[in-house]
Design an enzyme around this catalytic site. Structure first.
Site, PDB file in Angstrom:
ATOM      1  N   GLU A   1      -2.792   5.158   6.793  1.00 24.25           N
ATOM      2  CA  GLU A   1      -3.493   3.902   6.528  1.00 24.25           C
ATOM      3  C   GLU A   1      -3.097   2.830   7.533  1.00 24.25           C
ATOM      4  O   GLU A   1      -3.946   2.085   8.033  1.00 24.25           O
ATOM      5  CB  GLU A   1      -3.187   3.438   5.102  1.00 24.25           C
ATOM      6  CG  GLU A   1      -3.832   4.299   4.032  1.00 24.25           C
ATOM      7  CD  GLU A   1      -3.363   3.981   2.639  1.00 24.25           C
ATOM      8  OE1 GLU A   1      -4.003   4.449   1.683  1.00 24.25           O
ATOM      9  OE2 GLU A   1      -2.344   3.265   2.479  1.00 24.25           O
TER      10      GLU A   1
ATOM     11  N   LYS B   1       0.850  -1.178   0.000  1.00 21.75           N
ATOM     12  CA  LYS B   1       0.000   0.000   0.000  1.00 21.75           C
ATOM     13  C   LYS B   1       0.890   1.234   0.000  1.00 21.75           C
ATOM     14  O   LYS B   1       2.040   1.173   0.397  1.00 21.75           O
ATOM     15  CB  LYS B   1      -0.921   0.013   1.222  1.00 21.75           C
ATOM     16  CG  LYS B   1      -1.994  -1.094   1.169  1.00 21.75           C
ATOM     17  CD  LYS B   1      -2.820  -1.161   2.442  1.00 21.75           C
ATOM     18  CE  LYS B   1      -3.423   0.146   2.860  1.00 21.75           C
ATOM     19  NZ  LYS B   1      -4.275   0.766   1.805  1.00 21.75           N
TER      20      LYS B   1
END
Length: 248
Positions: A110, A101
Site C-alpha cells: 500500500e 493502515k
C-alpha cells in the site's frame, strides 16, 4: 447499522472516483480494504472505452482479484513505476490526513503504491475519522517485521512505550499472520502523546532492525473521503480545507 455503514463506504468511494479518476488517467493504483470494492465498481461504470487502455496496479491479493474479476488490465509496480492516482482505504485518519493502515496486513504494498502516485486518495466511512490517531483504532500501529526479528522487536517496542505490543495471530489456523511478502505483523498500541506526532513515531519505528514497513502513512494523502450516515460525504484536504459533498 451495517447497511448504513456499507452505504457510507459506497458514497465515499463513488465520490472520490468521480473527483480524482479522470479519463486521462492511465495508471491507477487500487488499494485494499472493505471500501475498495466500491472504488472498482465506480471505475467499471466509467465504461469499457475509458478502461481499455488503462493499467491497474494492486496492493495485494484482494485488489488483484477485484481487478481481474472486473476484466481490467492488471499491471505491476515493477513494470509501471509512475502512477497517476492511487485510491486506498484506511483504518483511521487524523485531522492532518495521517493514516493508520495495515489492518489487512498489506501496508508495504500500500505504501509503495501511495508513494508512486501523483495523487493519493483515501476512502473510508465515518467511523475511521478522528482528530488524533489511536482514538478509534485501538489495535495499534501495524508493523511488518522479518520473522527472525519479531521476538526481540517485541521487547524493543515495550521499552519504547508500547507494553501491549503483540504478534498478530491468524484466526483460522494455529500461528501468526503471514503477509504477502512472507513476513509477520506486530500490532503496537501507543499513547495519545505518541500519536500526536505520528511522523516522529514513524521514524523511530522504521529505525528498528528487522522492520520491513510501518503502517503509519504521514504527509501522503491529498484528500480523504468519509461517507456519513446521513448520505453526505465529508472531505478533508491536505491543505486543511474541509467540505461536505452531497453524493450523486
Amino acid at each position: 447499522m451495517s447497511q448504513q455503514i456499507e452505504a457510507a463506504k459506497k458514497l465515499a468511494a463513488f465520490t472520490a472516483v468521480d473527483n480524482h479518476v479522470k479519463p486521462t488517467d492511465k495508471f491507477i493504483g487500487i488499494g485494499s480494504g472493505s471500501t475498495v470494492p466500491y472504488v472498482v465498481d465506480r471505475i467499471l461504470q466509467q465504461g469499457e472505452e475509458v478502461n481499455k487502455d488503462r493499467i491497474f496496479l494492486p496492493t495485494g491479493f484482494q485488489s488483484r482479484q477485484l481487478i481481474v474479476n472486473g476484466g481490467l488490465r492488471l499491471g505491476d509496480v515493477s513494470q509501471y513505476t509512475h502512477i497517476d492516482v492511487t485510491i486506498d482505504g484506511a483504518d483511521e485518519v487524523d485531522s492532518n490526513l495521517n493514516c493508520i493502515k495495515g489492518g489487512g496486513a498489506c501496508q508495504l504494498q500500500e505504501k509503495v503504491l501511495a508513494e508512486a502516485a501523483n495523487t493519493f486518495i483515501v476512502v473510508a466511512d465515518f467511523r475511521k475519522k478522528s482528530s488524533i490517531l489511536g482514538t478509534s483504532w485501538k489495535q495499534g500501529v501495524p508493523i511488518e517485521v522479518a520473522p527472525g526479528a519479531y521476538a526481540p522487536m517485541l521487547e524493543r517496542l515495550k521499552k519504547m512505550g508500547s507494553p501491549n505490543a503483540a504478534l498478530r495471530m491468524a484466526k483460522m489456523k494455529a500461528g501468526p499472520v503471514v503477509t504477502d511478502n512472507g513476513n509477520f505483523v506486530i500490532d503496537a498500541p501507543f499513547s495519545e502523546e505518541d500519536y500526536k506526532n505520528p511522523k516522529e513515531l514513524l521514524v523511530k519505528l522504521k529505525m528498528l532492525t528487522g522492520v520491513v514497513e510501518v503502517g503509519l502513512f504521514c504527509d501522503m494523502a491529498k484528500a480523504a473521503y468519509f461517507g456519513n450516515e446521513d448520505g453526505s460525504v465529508s472531505v478533508r484536504w491536505s491543505d486543511g480545507k474541509t467540505e461536505e459533498v452531497q453524493a450523486h
